[in-house]
Scaffold this active site. Structure first.
Site, PDB file in Angstrom:
ATOM      1  CE  LYS A   1     -26.529  67.934  46.353  1.00  0.00           C
ATOM      2  NZ  LYS A   1     -25.460  68.358  45.452  1.00  0.00           N
TER       3      LYS A   1
ATOM      4  NE  ARG B   1     -18.516  76.125  47.611  1.00  0.00           N
ATOM      5  CZ  ARG B   1     -18.178  75.977  46.334  1.00  0.00           C
ATOM      6  NH1 ARG B   1     -17.738  77.003  45.630  1.00  0.00           N
ATOM      7  NH2 ARG B   1     -18.285  74.793  45.744  1.00  0.00           N
TER       8      ARG B   1
HETATM    9  N1  BES Z   1     -22.335  67.837  48.858  1.00  0.00           N
HETATM   10  C1  BES Z   1     -22.119  68.351  47.559  1.00  0.00           C
HETATM   11  C2  BES Z   1     -20.893  67.754  46.884  1.00  0.00           C
HETATM   12  C3  BES Z   1     -20.967  66.294  46.562  1.00  0.00           C
HETATM   13  C4  BES Z   1     -21.371  65.889  45.304  1.00  0.00           C
HETATM   14  C5  BES Z   1     -20.579  65.352  47.474  1.00  0.00           C
HETATM   15  C6  BES Z   1     -21.410  64.554  44.994  1.00  0.00           C
HETATM   16  C7  BES Z   1     -20.614  64.016  47.165  1.00  0.00           C
HETATM   17  C8  BES Z   1     -21.021  63.619  45.915  1.00  0.00           C
HETATM   18  C9  BES Z   1     -21.913  69.859  47.610  1.00  0.00           C
HETATM   19  O1  BES Z   1     -22.605  70.518  48.605  1.00  0.00           O
HETATM   20  C10 BES Z   1     -22.416  70.411  46.309  1.00  0.00           C
HETATM   21  O2  BES Z   1     -23.569  70.270  46.055  1.00  0.00           O
HETATM   22  N2  BES Z   1     -21.522  71.003  45.544  1.00  0.00           N
HETATM   23  C11 BES Z   1     -21.868  71.559  44.304  1.00  0.00           C
HETATM   24  C12 BES Z   1     -21.145  72.874  44.164  1.00  0.00           C
HETATM   25  C13 BES Z   1     -21.567  73.674  42.959  1.00  0.00           C
HETATM   26  C14 BES Z   1     -22.979  74.160  43.127  1.00  0.00           C
HETATM   27  C15 BES Z   1     -20.597  74.821  42.807  1.00  0.00           C
HETATM   28  C16 BES Z   1     -21.450  70.579  43.220  1.00  0.00           C
HETATM   29  O3  BES Z   1     -20.391  69.966  43.347  1.00  0.00           O
HETATM   30  O4  BES Z   1     -22.200  70.400  42.276  1.00  0.00           O
HETATM   31 MN    MN Z   2     -24.578  70.987  48.038  1.00  0.00          MN
END
Ligand code: BES
Ligand code: MN
Ligand code: ZN
Length: 505
Positions: free
Chosen positions: A283, A357
């Site tokens: 990230k 997931r």
């Molecule tokens: N933990 C994150 C989701 C999240 C984002 C929670 C912002 C709280 C605030 C999750 O693991 C994630 O990174 N999801 C990705 C999925 C994508 C790669 C399909 C996302 O939402 O960008």
């Molecule tokens: Mn994530």
């Protein structure tokens, strides 16, 4: 957390630091809500005028402090706004809960306060008392454990005790309402604390320990922790795969509350990523800042299990905490790696940041193996949930219309914001992999729903299941408001407890 005591003494006689009264607006005027009469009388009926003189309008959650000038034993009177005077004279419970929460939060640092707000809807009303009591316990929270004494910004301690004026402090119903609000407030505070603790102090094994401490022993749940070795042996490819990049290994926790003897259980499954860097699909740093909160779903499951055990709810519930740290390293899973999940399905990991997931899938399979009566999973799963619903509302997806509606209703009654979301079948094919049974990312549009469809693949056919994506409301990135602090909020503990209470009765 602030404790509640019931009293029937008039506010004017109480030896406390502040008296909290309610005010409302009526046209351009400020009016006192019921419950302030004694204070008003001691002030020669000038309370509303005095408040108006210093700018009070009665709008919702406005806090106005004035000196009691010796008219009451307490030195200060705090008026909190309830908004426009309702036509039918009845203030909504959430309005009362927020007003009380705001007032109690604003008085942090005081040892004792008292309030007459339980009378705003005409005296002896259990729903109003419940709202007042919850306002106290939800607003009376502060997270101070990481402030040194030397800090110039030393966070003030939550109010110690709030005395709530009621007609009969020994009334059984009133006492039960306070008892429940205290248990619920303690659970919400626990959830907030777990979310707020930095990831360096809350690795997966620590989260498992926290579950044992919160739910085991006298509380009465049976808590079992599975370590990384046994997880691998048991074929939990998702949890092991996500956790393999971290120095601190993953865990799966099973918490059982047996409140109804034989029979199937409701299973709650929580996402417990103690820190989500994204893994090799790293990230950007701004997006990582609050990823210590990526175990909010798991924290809500632990807190809910504790609350229902303390409430001794006559219902069987099993809570699952799927916990891992998502770190990049020489051991981390790579985009294109294939994981074999619990139960045998294979998943091609195209984005290591879609890790939630993966850990959830294993735990959902474990719940299914126990012939769950119903499965509800709670996860800070997608940024797309924030795009779709904003930061204060969580999405509720389900394979069962009745179940989805039950949870929406429970959220509303509990004072949380949950909203129904669909699982459109046409999005499912975007999860087809060229290599494995499934891939872990699909269509970018509708990302919250795609994640829900991914999880659905691991739910046994015919088992009612709901998925709560709490990525927005589990964490308050903005300013404090009403009874909600910055950081961990405790969402959706109140919904889950309310929903389980309704099932139990
Ligand atoms: N933990 C994150 C989701 C999240 C984002 C929670 C912002 C709280 C605030 C999750 O693991 C994630 O990174 N999801 C990705 C999925 C994508 C790669 C399909 C996302 O939402 O960008
Ligand atoms: Mn994530
Ligand atoms: Zn995550």
């Amino acid at each position: 957390m602030t404790r509640i005591s019931l009293t029937k003494s008039p506010l004017t006689e109480l030896n406390v630091d502040a008296l909290i009264v309610g005010i409302a607006s009526k046209g351009n005027a400020v009016v006192l809500a019921p419950g302030a009469a004694d204070v008003d009388k001691a002030m020669k009926k000038r309370l509303a005028a005095a408040l108006s003189d210093v700018g009070a309008t009665g709008k919702a959650n406005e806090v106005t402090r004035i000196s009691s000038l010796g008219a009451t034993k307490a030195p200060m009177v705090v008026a909190v706004g309830l908004g426009p005077q309702p036509r039918d004279g009845r203030f909504a419970t959430e309005t009362v809960r927020r007003a009380v929460g705001t007032a109690v939060r604003s008085l942090a640092g005081c040892a004792r306060v008292a309030t007459g707000l339980a009378a705003v809807n005409g005296g002896d009303d259990a729903d109003t008392l419940r709202a007042v009591a919850e306002g106290v316990t939800l607003g009376g929270y502060s997270f101070t454990q990481y402030r040194s004494r030397a800090s110039s910004k030393a966070t003030k301690k939550a109010v110690g005790t709030a005395s709530v004026v009621v007609p009969d402090p020994r009334d059984k119903v009133a006492r039960a309402v306070v008892e429940r609000a205290t248990i619920l407030g303690d659970a919400v505070s626990l959830c907030r604390d777990l979310v707020n603790i930095p990831a360096s102090d809350l690795h997966p094994a620590d989260l498992a320990d926290a579950a044992v401490a919160a739910c085991g022993g006298d509380v009465g749940c049976a808590v079992e922790v599975t370590d990384e070795k046994d997880l691998a042996e048991g074929g939990h490819g998702g949890i092991v795969g996500v956790g393999q990049g971290a120095k601190h290994p993953p865990r799966l926790v099973r918490i059982e509350w047996n409140g109804a003897g034989d029979g199937k259980a409701v299973h709650l499954v929580g996402k417990g990523i103690t820190f989500d860097t994204g893994g090799l699909s790293l990230k950007p740093s701004a997006a990582m800042e609050w990823m210590k909160a990526d175990m909010g779903g798991a924290a809500s499951v632990i807190a809910t299990m504790r609350a229902i055990a303390q409430l001794k709810l006559p219902v069987n519930v099993v809570g699952w905490v799927a916990t891992a740290e998502n770190m990049p390293s020489g051991n981390a899973i790579r985009p294109s790696d294939v994981l074999t999940m619990r139960g045998g399905k294979t998943v091609e990991v195209l984005n290591t940041d879609a890790e939630g997931r993966l850990v959830m899938a294993d735990a959902i399979v474990r719940a299914g193996e126990e012939s769950a009566e119903v499965i509800v999973d709670i996860a800070t799963l997608t940024g797309a949930a924030l795009v779709a619903l904003g930061s204060k509302t969580y999405g509720i997806m389900s394979n069962d219309d009745d179940l989805r509606e039950e949870i929406v209703d429970a959220a509303g009654a509990a004072g949380e914001q949950g909203w129904p979301m669909p699982l459109p079948e046409e999005l499912r094919k975007s999860l087809d992999s060229d290599t494995a049974d499934l891939q872990n990312i699909g269509d970018r549009y509708g990302g919250m729903l795609v994640a829900g469809l991914f999880l659905q693949e691991f739910v046994p056919n015919g088992t009612p299941w709901a998925h709560l994506d709490v990525a927005g409301p589990a964490w308050n990135q903005g300013e404090v408001h009403d009874y909600t602090p910055k950081g961990g909020t405790g969402v959706p503990v109140r919904t889950l407890v309310e929903w389980l209470e309704r099932r139990a009765s």
